[in-house]
Design an enzyme around this catalytic site. Sequence first.
Site, PDB file in Angstrom:
ATOM      1  N   ALA A 174      -7.469  -4.911  -2.510  1.00  0.00           N
ATOM      2  CA  ALA A 174      -8.916  -4.801  -2.746  1.00  0.00           C
ATOM      3  C   ALA A 174      -9.730  -5.706  -1.829  1.00  0.00           C
ATOM      4  O   ALA A 174     -10.927  -5.863  -2.019  1.00  0.00           O
ATOM      5  CB  ALA A 174      -9.231  -5.100  -4.206  1.00  0.00           C
ATOM      6  N   SER A 175      -9.096  -6.304  -0.826  1.00  0.00           N
ATOM      7  CA  SER A 175      -9.850  -7.190   0.070  1.00  0.00           C
ATOM      8  C   SER A 175     -10.713  -6.407   1.049  1.00  0.00           C
ATOM      9  O   SER A 175     -11.687  -6.942   1.578  1.00  0.00           O
ATOM     10  CB  SER A 175      -8.886  -8.103   0.842  1.00  0.00           C
ATOM     11  OG  SER A 175      -7.847  -7.357   1.439  1.00  0.00           O
ATOM     12  N   ARG A 176     -10.345  -5.146   1.296  1.00  0.00           N
ATOM     13  CA  ARG A 176     -11.059  -4.347   2.312  1.00  0.00           C
ATOM     14  C   ARG A 176     -11.100  -2.890   1.869  1.00  0.00           C
ATOM     15  O   ARG A 176     -10.409  -2.514   0.927  1.00  0.00           O
ATOM     16  CB  ARG A 176     -10.307  -4.401   3.656  1.00  0.00           C
ATOM     17  CG  ARG A 176     -10.210  -5.756   4.267  1.00  0.00           C
ATOM     18  CD  ARG A 176      -9.518  -5.718   5.627  1.00  0.00           C
ATOM     19  NE  ARG A 176      -8.076  -5.594   5.524  1.00  0.00           N
ATOM     20  CZ  ARG A 176      -7.365  -4.595   6.049  1.00  0.00           C
ATOM     21  NH1 ARG A 176      -7.951  -3.618   6.680  1.00  0.00           N
ATOM     22  NH2 ARG A 176      -6.045  -4.575   5.928  1.00  0.00           N
ATOM     23  N   VAL A 232       2.390  -6.630  -2.541  1.00  0.00           N
ATOM     24  CA  VAL A 232       2.837  -5.630  -3.529  1.00  0.00           C
ATOM     25  C   VAL A 232       4.270  -5.156  -3.277  1.00  0.00           C
ATOM     26  O   VAL A 232       4.911  -4.617  -4.177  1.00  0.00           O
ATOM     27  CB  VAL A 232       1.896  -4.398  -3.601  1.00  0.00           C
ATOM     28  CG1 VAL A 232       0.528  -4.760  -4.128  1.00  0.00           C
ATOM     29  CG2 VAL A 232       1.817  -3.662  -2.277  1.00  0.00           C
ATOM     30  N   ASN A 243      -3.680   0.755  -5.128  1.00  0.00           N
ATOM     31  CA  ASN A 243      -4.427   1.213  -3.944  1.00  0.00           C
ATOM     32  C   ASN A 243      -3.833   0.710  -2.631  1.00  0.00           C
ATOM     33  O   ASN A 243      -3.983   1.367  -1.602  1.00  0.00           O
ATOM     34  CB  ASN A 243      -5.885   0.734  -4.075  1.00  0.00           C
ATOM     35  CG  ASN A 243      -6.636   0.826  -2.762  1.00  0.00           C
ATOM     36  OD1 ASN A 243      -7.075   1.903  -2.350  1.00  0.00           O
ATOM     37  ND2 ASN A 243      -6.766  -0.302  -2.071  1.00  0.00           N
ATOM     38  N   TYR A 265       4.767   8.035   5.853  1.00  0.00           N
ATOM     39  CA  TYR A 265       3.558   7.916   5.020  1.00  0.00           C
ATOM     40  C   TYR A 265       3.429   9.123   4.082  1.00  0.00           C
ATOM     41  O   TYR A 265       3.156   8.967   2.887  1.00  0.00           O
ATOM     42  CB  TYR A 265       2.356   7.787   5.943  1.00  0.00           C
ATOM     43  CG  TYR A 265       1.020   7.588   5.268  1.00  0.00           C
ATOM     44  CD1 TYR A 265       0.670   6.358   4.721  1.00  0.00           C
ATOM     45  CD2 TYR A 265       0.084   8.626   5.197  1.00  0.00           C
ATOM     46  CE1 TYR A 265      -0.573   6.171   4.122  1.00  0.00           C
ATOM     47  CE2 TYR A 265      -1.146   8.437   4.605  1.00  0.00           C
ATOM     48  CZ  TYR A 265      -1.477   7.213   4.070  1.00  0.00           C
ATOM     49  OH  TYR A 265      -2.708   7.036   3.483  1.00  0.00           O
ATOM     50  N   ALA A 325       5.757  11.095   2.991  1.00  0.00           N
ATOM     51  CA  ALA A 325       6.802  11.034   1.952  1.00  0.00           C
ATOM     52  C   ALA A 325       6.417  10.034   0.867  1.00  0.00           C
ATOM     53  O   ALA A 325       6.591  10.291  -0.334  1.00  0.00           O
ATOM     54  CB  ALA A 325       8.146  10.638   2.583  1.00  0.00           C
ATOM     55  N   LYS A 363       3.405   9.145  -0.039  1.00  0.00           N
ATOM     56  CA  LYS A 363       2.258   9.624  -0.828  1.00  0.00           C
ATOM     57  C   LYS A 363       2.625  10.847  -1.679  1.00  0.00           C
ATOM     58  O   LYS A 363       2.160  10.994  -2.807  1.00  0.00           O
ATOM     59  CB  LYS A 363       1.078   9.931   0.102  1.00  0.00           C
ATOM     60  CG  LYS A 363       0.558   8.698   0.850  1.00  0.00           C
ATOM     61  CD  LYS A 363       0.073   7.615  -0.102  1.00  0.00           C
ATOM     62  CE  LYS A 363      -0.658   6.484   0.597  1.00  0.00           C
ATOM     63  NZ  LYS A 363      -1.176   5.471  -0.327  1.00  0.00           N
TER      64      LYS A 363
END
Length: 247
Positions: free
Chosen positions: A13-15, A64, A90, A155, A157, A159
């Site tokens: 959530a920093s950007r 994460v 996210n 990416y 795969a 998602k």
Amino acid sequence: MHFSGKNVLITGASRGIGAEIARVLAGYGLKVWINYRSSAEQADALKAEIEAAGGQAAVIGFDVADEQAFIDAIKTIVESDGELSYLVNNAGITKDKLAMRMSVADFEEVIRANLVSAFVGCREALKVMSKKRFGSVVNIASIVGETGNAGQVNYSASKGGMIAMTKSFAQEGAPRGIRFNTVTPGFIATDMTSGLKDQIKEAYIAKIPLGRFGEPKEVAETVAFLLSDGAGYITGETIKVNGGMYM
Ligand code: NAP
């Protein structure tokens, strides 16, 4: 929008999209826990901005992709607030290459950062939310998880895996009163897409019926709706926010 819960953890959530989700959810009265990995200054600045606007925010830095760090972070939040009401997975990365040039390490790095992290977040959230028999989780996947994309086998795969995994979590969470949904953004104007060459951006825009990239706020408002009480009968769903690029 009405929320029966009181707090939310937003990873990455920093950007970009995550920061906008934090602004929007704080505006709806939730205490937002802003996670970052390396952009500490931006996370602190966002906390200050939310507080200046009358909201509640806290910063929690961790990677994460580090299972134990994610577990510890959720423990810290529950010790502080007595519960975790909502989670938004996210945080995400890309490491694009044509498949023939992609190593297993390139593939696994993206799977771990995007998919394994979301699994850990969903699993830990399910444990703590089960105690209150209340909670809602939104996973941020991508249009590329629905359509595939050249140069993004890792990416896409990760998602696509998130979309299917979310439906399985939804089935395990439903008897405990916990909802799991996915949002699949199309092309959104953030750092992730700012590096695309103008020619490539124009080629993508030509394929988007609404004729432009999306704004982070347009993803954030959809996330807010899915978390809110108004979406109380929606679980296991995938909502596209892509300007009509894939219907
Ligand atoms: P972004 O501008 O690149 O920001 C990524 C965020 O994720 C940053 O806050 C970053 O934190 C954080 N992050 C990355 N790896 C992390 C890790 N291992 N641990 C903790 N935080 C981590 O990306 P974005 O465009 O906002 O994308 C957000 C999500 O939407 C991603 O999952 C992305 O795949 C998805 N998405 C984006 C688009 C798009 O067009 N932009 C389209 C579809 C889906 P630090 O800066 O602190 O490292």
